[in-house]
Design a protein around this motif. Structure first.
Motif, PDB file in Angstrom:
ATOM      1  N   TYR A 119       0.751  -1.207  -0.057  1.00  0.00           N
ATOM      2  CA  TYR A 119       0.110  -0.007  -0.112  1.00  0.00           C
ATOM      3  C   TYR A 119       0.743   1.346  -0.085  1.00  0.00           C
ATOM      4  O   TYR A 119       0.269   2.183  -0.042  1.00  0.00           O
ATOM      5  N   ASP A 120       2.265   1.187  -0.233  1.00  0.00           N
ATOM      6  CA  ASP A 120       3.090   2.310  -0.021  1.00  0.00           C
ATOM      7  C   ASP A 120       2.657   3.315  -1.016  1.00  0.00           C
ATOM      8  O   ASP A 120       2.781   2.723  -2.221  1.00  0.00           O
ATOM      9  N   MET A 121       2.579   4.413  -0.981  1.00  0.00           N
ATOM     10  CA  MET A 121       2.452   5.584  -1.852  1.00  0.00           C
ATOM     11  C   MET A 121       1.127   5.332  -2.854  1.00  0.00           C
ATOM     12  O   MET A 121       1.106   5.896  -3.748  1.00  0.00           O
ATOM     13  N   LYS A 122       0.184   4.340  -2.364  1.00  0.00           N
ATOM     14  CA  LYS A 122      -0.946   4.049  -3.148  1.00  0.00           C
ATOM     15  C   LYS A 122      -2.292   5.124  -3.137  1.00  0.00           C
ATOM     16  O   LYS A 122      -3.093   5.061  -3.607  1.00  0.00           O
ATOM     17  N   GLY A 123      -2.056   6.022  -1.841  1.00  0.00           N
ATOM     18  CA  GLY A 123      -3.137   6.675  -1.529  1.00  0.00           C
ATOM     19  C   GLY A 123      -3.441   7.886  -2.538  1.00  0.00           C
ATOM     20  O   GLY A 123      -2.982   8.413  -3.116  1.00  0.00           O
ATOM     21  N   GLU A 124      -4.821   8.233  -2.395  1.00  0.00           N
ATOM     22  CA  GLU A 124      -5.224   9.086  -3.311  1.00  0.00           C
ATOM     23  C   GLU A 124      -6.554   9.833  -2.677  1.00  0.00           C
ATOM     24  O   GLU A 124      -7.290   9.149  -2.195  1.00  0.00           O
ATOM     25  N   VAL A 125      -6.671  11.023  -3.010  1.00  0.00           N
ATOM     26  CA  VAL A 125      -7.907  11.958  -2.475  1.00  0.00           C
ATOM     27  C   VAL A 125      -8.241  12.962  -3.509  1.00  0.00           C
ATOM     28  O   VAL A 125      -7.452  13.870  -4.015  1.00  0.00           O
ATOM     29  N   HIS A 126      -9.386  12.783  -4.174  1.00  0.00           N
ATOM     30  CA  HIS A 126      -9.676  13.597  -5.223  1.00  0.00           C
ATOM     31  C   HIS A 126     -11.309  13.640  -5.543  1.00  0.00           C
ATOM     32  O   HIS A 126     -12.038  12.781  -4.895  1.00  0.00           O
ATOM     33  N   ASP A 127     -11.807  14.537  -5.992  1.00  0.00           N
ATOM     34  CA  ASP A 127     -13.053  14.905  -6.215  1.00  0.00           C
ATOM     35  C   ASP A 127     -13.919  15.138  -5.186  1.00  0.00           C
ATOM     36  O   ASP A 127     -14.693  14.367  -4.617  1.00  0.00           O
ATOM     37  N   ILE A 128     -13.493  16.162  -4.339  1.00  0.00           N
ATOM     38  CA  ILE A 128     -14.344  16.592  -3.212  1.00  0.00           C
ATOM     39  C   ILE A 128     -14.981  17.813  -3.372  1.00  0.00           C
ATOM     40  O   ILE A 128     -14.289  19.029  -3.861  1.00  0.00           O
ATOM     41  N   VAL A 129     -16.377  17.993  -3.004  1.00  0.00           N
ATOM     42  CA  VAL A 129     -17.186  19.064  -3.210  1.00  0.00           C
ATOM     43  C   VAL A 129     -17.696  19.365  -1.830  1.00  0.00           C
ATOM     44  O   VAL A 129     -18.493  18.533  -1.271  1.00  0.00           O
ATOM     45  N   ILE A 130     -17.477  20.552  -1.285  1.00  0.00           N
ATOM     46  CA  ILE A 130     -17.890  21.016   0.231  1.00  0.00           C
ATOM     47  C   ILE A 130     -18.523  22.431  -0.154  1.00  0.00           C
ATOM     48  O   ILE A 130     -17.892  23.473  -0.358  1.00  0.00           O
ATOM     49  N   GLU A 131     -19.722  22.521   0.341  1.00  0.00           N
ATOM     50  CA  GLU A 131     -20.314  23.819   0.017  1.00  0.00           C
ATOM     51  C   GLU A 131     -21.438  24.061   1.058  1.00  0.00           C
ATOM     52  O   GLU A 131     -21.957  23.366   1.795  1.00  0.00           O
ATOM     53  N   ASN A 132     -21.952  25.213   1.331  1.00  0.00           N
ATOM     54  CA  ASN A 132     -22.766  25.819   1.964  1.00  0.00           C
ATOM     55  C   ASN A 132     -22.347  25.346   3.619  1.00  0.00           C
ATOM     56  O   ASN A 132     -23.324  24.650   4.303  1.00  0.00           O
ATOM     57  N   ILE A 133     -21.236  26.215   3.920  1.00  0.00           N
ATOM     58  CA  ILE A 133     -20.680  25.561   5.542  1.00  0.00           C
ATOM     59  C   ILE A 133     -20.602  26.837   6.133  1.00  0.00           C
ATOM     60  O   ILE A 133     -20.219  27.925   5.606  1.00  0.00           O
TER      61      ILE A 133
END
Length: 515
Positions: A400-414
């Motif tokens: 799992y080394d270097m395999k992580g991804e975080v993408h396509d996040i929409v945060i609104e009306n906070i």
């Protein structure tokens, strides 16, 4: 509290700034004022429910005896469940008092009906619990927990004395993230080895309903569902001791097609948390989770994805919720935390219409490379949380080394008030390679800082913190008050406002390696 961190203060933090964890001492059973929330709107979540008559099996008819802490009713309750199952299923009814018990194991086509005014109560020794949990189900279908009553975990019995002799209720005059973290951990009751485990654990099951029930004073994760499919959680109240360490509210692991609606959660650790880790016997993706109309009070993160994540989490919607702290200091660590630390791809996350009050960091989006799967297995991962010493071996470190991804996040009306930490968007750089959080949209965000002076803590550089536990407080006192972003790509910000603390020395926004 000091208004300026001196070089000596910084050196002391560098050399001795490890997280407090009390590992010695006997069980401490005293409860402090405000261990439990002072705001508890039971009438808004729990409603009267008629006790069933058809296909109903009463635990008292099988020998269960109420209102006696010295009696373990597990044998009688499980006999009632077995008989109900033999008859094709139905209702197992807890009625007529408080029934002390060890592990109760549900079966398919059974509704555990805990009548209003009655309860199942965890036996106080912590010994000989199966699995370990109070309520357990595995390889089941069509199970339900309901009735308007209470399942009591007696969690306050299984911790060590906190460092402080009373809970902290007043905020200091100075905002200092380092002192904030120390104050929070000094109030925690870390696990004694007698801790038996979770309150409700359901594994490898489908078509699950949990509604109109009170889960009270858990000893560990309150409601955990692993490798399940088709889950409905509604009108649930979780009211935990907010200082029993590792008492998450709801934990979902490799569990898909979930609706969590109109729930009230007050707990010490993460309120609603999505995880998907190999050491928790997860081996596939989880997706299609809808969370709405919930109130969450917690000492940790109100809504969180991660940290235990080696497999994919996607297609998550959170909307129309309130995240806050009412009566303790510090407040909630993060209102929204989206993290991948151990190799998972986290994607397609939509969060909107959220009110926050006293959530220190309103939004924390983090990609790092802790790679915990290379260091732990199931036993060693949880051992320290139960006050035990168990050695274990993980998978090959390259898996799992270097395999992580975080993408396509929409945060609104906070809308967030009494903020103390900026929005943080952070990827990482390790061994010359950069991995970024990508495609992040922040729209219609309104922040307002707590009315306090900020400690002056100017730092030459901010470490990557790539391999440590990811949390917003790990970054300490950052030089921006509204947004601090590093190693990010395609960040879109629309209609973002932040009222800073008085006379702030920090910049509004800082973007480092953002493309």
């Amino acid at each position: 509290m000091k208004k300026r961190r001196t070089p000596i203060d910084k050196l002391h933090t560098l050399l001795f700034g490890k997280d407090l964890r009390i590992t010695e001492g006997e069980r401490f059973e005293e409860e402090y004022e405000l261990d439990y929330t002072s705001y508890l709107p039971l009438e808004s979540y729990i409603h009267p429910q008629r006790t069933p008559e058809e296909n109903a099996f009463y635990i008292k008819d099988f020998g269960a005896i109420p209102n006696n802490k010295e009696i373990d009713n597990a044998k009688a309750i499980n006999a009632c469940i077995d008989e109900c199952a033999k008859n094709g299923g139905g209702y197992v009814v807890v009625s007529g008092g408080d029934f002390t018990t060890k592990t109760v194991e549900l079966k398919s086509n059974i509704t555990l009906f805990v009548e209003s005014g009655s309860s199942l109560v965890a036996e106080g020794s912590g010994e000989s619990y199966a699995h370990p949990t109070l309520i357990y189900a595995k390889n089941c279908e069509n199970i339900c927990i309901t009735g308007g009553g209470t399942i009591n975990g007696n969690g306050h019995l299984f911790g060590r004395k906190p460092l402080l002799d009373a809970n902290v209720t007043e905020a200091p005059d100075v905002i200092d993230v380092i002192e904030m973290r120390r104050t929070s951990r000094a109030q925690l009751r870390f696990a004694h080895p007698s801790k038996y485990g979770r309150l409700v654990l359901i594994e490898d099951s489908e078509n699950i309903k949990i509604e109109n029930i009170i889960l009270y004073d858990s000893a560990y994760w309150t409601l955990k569902l692993t490798r399940c499919d088709g889950v409905s959680i509604k009108n649930l109240v979780i009211n935990d001791n907010r200082h029993v360490a590792n008492t998450d509210g709801i934990d979902m692991l490799q569990t898909s097609n979930v609706e969590i609606k109109h729930c009230f959660i007050s707990c010490a650790d993460d309120g609603i948390c999505l995880k998907n880790a190999v050491w928790e016997h997860c081996d596939g993706e989880m997706k299609n989770i809808h969370i709405s109309d919930c109130e969450v009070i917690t000492r940790a993160n109100a809504f969180k994805i991660g940290t235990e994540t080696t497999h994919g989490i996607s297609d998550i919607t959170v909307e129309n919720c309130k995240f806050y702290m009412t009566d303790l200091y510090p407040g909630t660590v993060s209102g929204i935390a989206v993290e991948s630390a151990d190799g998972a791809e986290v994607s397609n996350i939509n969060i909107k219409n959220i009110e926050m009050n006293r959530c220190c960091c309103p939004i924390f989006i983090r990609l790092c490379n802790r790679n915990r799967a290379a260091e732990v297995d199931e036993n060693s991962a949880s051992a320290i949380e139960f006050g035990k010493k168990v050695k274990g071996k993980g998978v090959d470190k390259k898996t799992y080394d270097m395999k992580g991804e975080v993408h396509d996040i929409v945060i609104e009306n906070i809308s967030a008030k009494d903020v103390e930490i900026p929005v943080i968007l952070a990827g990482f750089k390790q061994k010359g390679k950069i991995k970024r959080v990508k495609n992040i949209t922040l729209k219609n965000i309104s922040l307002e800082y707590r009315n306090a002076i900020e400690v002056i803590d100017k730092r030459l550089f901010i470490p990557e913190y790539t391999k440590v536990y990811p949390e917003c407080t790990r970054f300490r006192n950052l030089p921006a008050y509204a947004i601090w972003a590093r190693h990010a790509e395609n960040v879109k910000i629309e209609n973002f406002t932040c009222k800073p603390a008085p006379d702030t020395w920090r910049k509004e926004k800082i973007f480092i390696d953002v493309i």
